[in-house]
Design an enzyme around this catalytic site. Structure first.
Site, mmCIF file in Angstrom:
data_model
loop_
_atom_site.group_PDB
_atom_site.id
_atom_site.type_symbol
_atom_site.label_atom_id
_atom_site.label_comp_id
_atom_site.label_asym_id
_atom_site.label_seq_id
_atom_site.Cartn_x
_atom_site.Cartn_y
_atom_site.Cartn_z
ATOM 1 N N HIS A 1 128.885 7.867 106.257
ATOM 2 C CA HIS A 1 127.715 8.361 106.982
ATOM 3 C C HIS A 1 126.529 7.432 106.640
ATOM 4 O O HIS A 1 125.560 7.837 106.009
ATOM 5 C CB HIS A 1 127.425 9.816 106.607
ATOM 6 C CG HIS A 1 126.503 10.515 107.557
ATOM 7 N ND1 HIS A 1 126.827 11.679 108.200
ATOM 8 C CD2 HIS A 1 125.249 10.210 107.983
ATOM 9 C CE1 HIS A 1 125.806 12.076 108.966
ATOM 10 N NE2 HIS A 1 124.845 11.194 108.848
ATOM 11 N N ASN B 1 130.456 8.322 110.983
ATOM 12 C CA ASN B 1 129.446 9.146 111.619
ATOM 13 C C ASN B 1 128.618 8.297 112.574
ATOM 14 O O ASN B 1 128.102 7.250 112.186
ATOM 15 C CB ASN B 1 128.509 9.738 110.557
ATOM 16 C CG ASN B 1 127.338 10.458 111.192
ATOM 17 O OD1 ASN B 1 127.489 11.535 111.742
ATOM 18 N ND2 ASN B 1 126.161 9.839 111.163
ATOM 19 N N GLU B 2 128.472 8.735 113.806
ATOM 20 C CA GLU B 2 127.566 8.134 114.788
ATOM 21 C C GLU B 2 127.599 6.603 114.755
ATOM 22 O O GLU B 2 126.638 5.951 114.365
ATOM 23 C CB GLU B 2 126.143 8.656 114.566
ATOM 24 C CG GLU B 2 126.101 10.169 114.721
ATOM 25 C CD GLU B 2 124.697 10.763 114.612
ATOM 26 O OE1 GLU B 2 123.726 10.002 114.491
ATOM 27 O OE2 GLU B 2 124.582 11.996 114.672
ATOM 28 N N GLU C 1 127.948 17.892 115.197
ATOM 29 C CA GLU C 1 126.570 18.156 114.772
ATOM 30 C C GLU C 1 125.775 18.624 115.978
ATOM 31 O O GLU C 1 125.957 18.109 117.081
ATOM 32 C CB GLU C 1 125.862 16.890 114.250
ATOM 33 C CG GLU C 1 126.250 16.439 112.872
ATOM 34 C CD GLU C 1 125.435 15.213 112.405
ATOM 35 O OE1 GLU C 1 124.322 14.974 112.931
ATOM 36 O OE2 GLU C 1 125.927 14.512 111.516
ATOM 37 N N TRP D 1 123.836 21.137 112.200
ATOM 38 C CA TRP D 1 122.974 20.290 111.385
ATOM 39 C C TRP D 1 121.641 21.001 111.224
ATOM 40 O O TRP D 1 120.935 21.097 112.207
ATOM 41 C CB TRP D 1 122.774 18.919 112.062
ATOM 42 C CG TRP D 1 122.045 17.998 111.161
ATOM 43 C CD1 TRP D 1 120.699 17.810 111.065
ATOM 44 C CD2 TRP D 1 122.637 17.154 110.169
ATOM 45 N NE1 TRP D 1 120.411 16.927 110.081
ATOM 46 C CE2 TRP D 1 121.580 16.506 109.509
ATOM 47 C CE3 TRP D 1 123.949 16.909 109.756
ATOM 48 C CZ2 TRP D 1 121.802 15.609 108.456
ATOM 49 C CZ3 TRP D 1 124.155 16.017 108.730
ATOM 50 C CH2 TRP D 1 123.085 15.374 108.100
ATOM 51 N N GLU E 1 115.584 13.073 105.606
ATOM 52 C CA GLU E 1 115.933 12.766 106.989
ATOM 53 C C GLU E 1 115.700 11.278 107.294
ATOM 54 O O GLU E 1 114.877 10.923 108.130
ATOM 55 C CB GLU E 1 115.139 13.692 107.913
ATOM 56 C CG GLU E 1 115.616 13.746 109.348
ATOM 57 C CD GLU E 1 117.097 14.052 109.507
ATOM 58 O OE1 GLU E 1 117.558 15.073 109.009
ATOM 59 O OE2 GLU E 1 117.781 13.239 110.147
ATOM 60 N N TRP E 2 116.423 10.407 106.572
ATOM 61 C CA TRP E 2 116.391 8.949 106.770
ATOM 62 C C TRP E 2 114.969 8.404 106.814
ATOM 63 O O TRP E 2 114.201 8.649 105.905
ATOM 64 C CB TRP E 2 117.193 8.566 108.032
ATOM 65 C CG TRP E 2 118.572 9.146 108.026
ATOM 66 C CD1 TRP E 2 119.057 10.122 108.849
ATOM 67 C CD2 TRP E 2 119.663 8.827 107.134
ATOM 68 N NE1 TRP E 2 120.361 10.418 108.534
ATOM 69 C CE2 TRP E 2 120.767 9.646 107.500
ATOM 70 C CE3 TRP E 2 119.831 7.930 106.082
ATOM 71 C CZ2 TRP E 2 122.004 9.586 106.838
ATOM 72 C CZ3 TRP E 2 121.060 7.874 105.434
ATOM 73 C CH2 TRP E 2 122.106 8.680 105.813
#
Ligand SMILES: *[C@@H]1O[C@H](CO)[C@@H](O)[C@H](O)[C@H]1NC(C)=O
Ligand SMILES: *[C@@H]1O[C@H](CO)[C@@H](O)[C@H](O)[C@H]1NC(C)=O
Ligand SMILES: *[C@@H]1O[C@H](CO)[C@@H](O)[C@H](O)[C@H]1NC(C)=O
Ligand SMILES: *[C@@H]1O[C@H](CO)[C@@H](O)[C@H](O)[C@H]1NC(C)=O
Ligand SMILES: *[C@@H]1O[C@H](CO)[C@@H](O)[C@H](O)[C@H]1NC(C)=O
Ligand SMILES: *[C@@H]1O[C@H](CO)[C@@H](O)[C@H](O)[C@H]1NC(C)=O
Ligand SMILES: *[C@@H]1O[C@H](CO)[C@@H](O)[C@H](O)[C@H]1NC(C)=O
Length: 575
Positions: free
Chosen positions: A206, A251-252, A475, A526, A533-534
């Protein structure tokens, strides 16, 4: 979580200002001593921001006197659920929450863990992280037992988490030391879930790339990553594969590969790669890493070394709706976005081992390497089910210079999709000017409550990428507007728009199953708790629980949405 933030940074041209800064540490390619690991961590701390520890540094046991506390008052009138109140979810439906290692674990330098790109980037203020660092986040490394206890009270039967590659392999490489302490942490975590009757769902990657692999060969810019990822995946499968029966490799992938357009990756470009092309160097390497790891997984199952389970990856993105449905050109932009954003990963894996035609026609082989026939064979069918992080639907509009001029010019700012993304046009619908749905927080301008389009997404995805394993929403979630401005608990806990989003979305899913006969088998929310959050760090909140960072124990409080989701599933989930 799907973030348009980086895309905005890239498109606004901020990129070029960020290219100077500290260079990455010299890679460690042999020896792999503690001194080498210390040197990697020194490069994280070289900017003068030392790694901090949480106040709580021992594993907290579940509380004997645990309670969810007072129930919230009635929120929505019962008649709003009238059409769906008697619909049951299919037997075995996966209902759970989703997290990612970097965003919740903390304890980054503990247990022999190696640094990741996020540790290095945030500490050196190279990656935008709201001037914060992911050292502690919500300290799940030590507080997971209580967090699992708190989530269990929601009635979940699944918990999706990610494994930090650098916690298992501090240097990342095949042949480099494996951290037993790192492996043990996830064993403990998984055991705690199982003890509570919650199915562990594990994601291998991720976004937290081992820093050492970035230094040595630019991580996913180089096909050496395939072998190193497979080695890591194989270690994880063998260690946890008797207990974990649902896996995600990546992930993504689209959001992740897009990150290669920005610093620090752009300091690693070789052989003519640039910010425009780097994401498309990443794409085939990531798809191949996925497919090879899946081969390894299936091999371990057929040798009887691990339990029979299933594996896929978490796609991202959505098929938009046209800005003007009377415009053939806007309708074509819809298809371009769907094919070039999602299809670039999904079509090889679910359909024919190859990229969609619109991808092949737009992105030349010199930028997007084509797969060989042997590669196509291992890529096609390399997933047992479909999964997508599906947050919202957006609007697609033709750029002012038209599709053709854009598609044929690599340096066009909208290339290769050729969707006009100026003026937040993706957020309002048609000529009429109405918003596509109730907006989330302005820090996440890509997100709105567009649950009226969920069935459209699911119908298209299941038709275009069919699989006997069904589809999962891996998510979905919502950033309550301006939640970070609230100071009192009674305000923080009343996350009305998030609650509305979740209930609207869940009810739309019921209709998709019941009326459209979509083989939807699970939904993972999610996220259970406000996290790191990044790029937006603790400022942007998606959690069903609030965390008070002014308390030594990082006290958690349930929000309204927690109870709404619990009650929805209490009503619709069957045994
Ligand atoms: C549970 O017990 C702890 C002490 O062990 C106490 O601090 C806490 O307030 C109690 N919580 C409740 C909900 O009674
Ligand atoms: C980090 O960089 C940003 C600009 O990219 C700047 O606004 C901010 O003040 C910097 N923070 C620190 C702590 O140097
Ligand atoms: C990939 O990395 C290896 C090992 O560092 C290096 O020898 C090779 O030249 C790199 N390949 C490309 C295409 O950059
Ligand atoms: C990036 O590389 C591509 C492919 O080589 C090239 O066509 C394009 O002009 C380059 N872009 C820039 C800004 O140099
Ligand atoms: C786009 O959205 C952002 C965030 O809400 C806002 O700051 C900006 O003004 C908007 N731009 C336009 C052109 O509406
Ligand atoms: C967070 O904790 C601090 C310190 O105990 C307290 O003063 C504050 O009221 C708490 N905030 C909330 C929203 O509960
Ligand atoms: C430790 O707890 C104090 C409150 O007692 C808090 O202000 C501080 O931020 C905490 N430190 C960390 C790293 O969480």
């Amino acid at each position: 979580m799907w973030s348009k933030f980086l895309e905005a940074v890239i498109l606004s041209g901020c990129l070029t200002q960020l290219t100077h800064a500290q260079s990455l540490p010299a890679p460690v390619t042999s020896g792999y001593s503690q001194t080498d690991l210390d040197r990697l961590w020194q490069s994280v701390e070289q900017g003068g921001v030392p790694v901090v520890k949480a106040n709580v540094t021992r594993v907290l046991e579940p509380l004997a006197n645990f309670s969810v506390g007072p129930e919230p008052p009635r929120f929505r009138p019962a008649y709003l659920q009238a059409t769906t109140q008697n619909i049951e979810l299919p037997k075995g439906f996966l209902y759970g929450v989703s997290t990612a290692a970097t965003q919740v674990e903390g304890a980054v330098k503990e247990g022999g863990r190696g640094p990741s790109n996020w540790d290095w980037g945030c500490h050196n203020n190279i990656t935008v992280c709201n001037n914060e660092v992911p050292d502690v986040t919500v300290n799940e490394y030590y507080q997971y037992k209580q967090d699992i206890q708190r989530v269990k009270a929601m009635g979940v039967n699944a918990f999706s988490f990610s494994i930090a590659w650098a916690r298992i392999l501090p240097f990342g490489h095949r042949g480099s030391p494996v951290s037993e302490e790192g492996l043990q942490f996830y064993d403990n975590f998984i055991d705690e879930l199982l003890k509570n009757g919650i199915e562990p769902v594990a994601t291998l990657f991720h976004w937290d790339t081992p820093l050492n692999l970035m230094s040595q060969y630019g991580a996913f810019l180089n096909n050496s990553i395939v072998e190193d990822f497979d080695n890591y995946a194989s270690i994880a499968f063998q260690r946890y594969g008797k207990k974990v029966k649902t896996w995600f490799t990546f992930n993504e992938p689209h959001v992740y590969c897009d990150q290669y357009a920005a610093y620090p990756y752009n300091s690693l470009y070789t052989g003519g790669i640039n910010a425009t092309t780097a994401p498309y160097t990443c794409v085939p390497n990531l798809i191949k890493a996925h497919a090879v790891a899946v081969q390894t997984y299936r091999g371990l199952i057929s040798e009887g070394k691990i339990a029979k389970g299933k594996i896929a990856l978490k796609h991202d993105g959505q098929r938009p709706i046209p800005f003007d449905s009377n415009s053939a050109s806007d309708r074509e932009v819809v298809e371009r976005r769907a094919d070039i954003y999602i299809g670039i990963f999904s079509q090889p894996i679910y359909v024919d081992g190859n990229y969609p035609k619109r991808v092949l026609d737009t992105i030349p082989a010199s930028i997007l390497r084509r797969f060989t026939d042997d590669e196509k064979k291992i890529i096609k069918g390399s997933a047992d089910f479909y999964a997508i992080d599906s947050y919202a639907t957006i609007v697609a509009k033709t750029p002012p210079n038209g599709i053709e001029a854009c598609a044929s010019n690599v340096n066009d700012p909208n290339w290769p999709i050729c969707q006009d993304i100026s003026d937040n046009v993706s957020q309002y619908s048609t000529q009429s000017g109405w918003a596509v749905g109730a907006a989330a927080d302005p820090l996440s301008p890509w997100l709105a409550d567009t649950s009226q389009w969920l069935r459209y997404q699911l119908n298209w995805l299941t038709k275009t990428y069919p699989t006997p394993g069904g589809i999962y929403i891996s998510e979905f979630g919502f950033a309550e507007p301006y939640e970070y401005l609230r100071t009192e608990n009674y305000q923080l806990a009343w996350d009305e728009r998030r609650s509305n989003y979740l209930l609207d979305y869940l009810n739309a899913a019921l209709l998709a199953i019941h009326e459209d006969k979509i083989d939807l088998r699970g939904m993972l929310i999610w996220t259970p708790i406000d996290n790191f959050e990044w790029n937006l760090a603790t400022q942007q909140k998606f959690g069903l629980q609030h965390v008070n960072h002014s308390t030594p124990g990082l006290d958690r409080t349930y929000k309204l949405s927690f109870f709404q989701v619990r009650d929805f599933f209490k009503q619709h989930l069957v045994g």
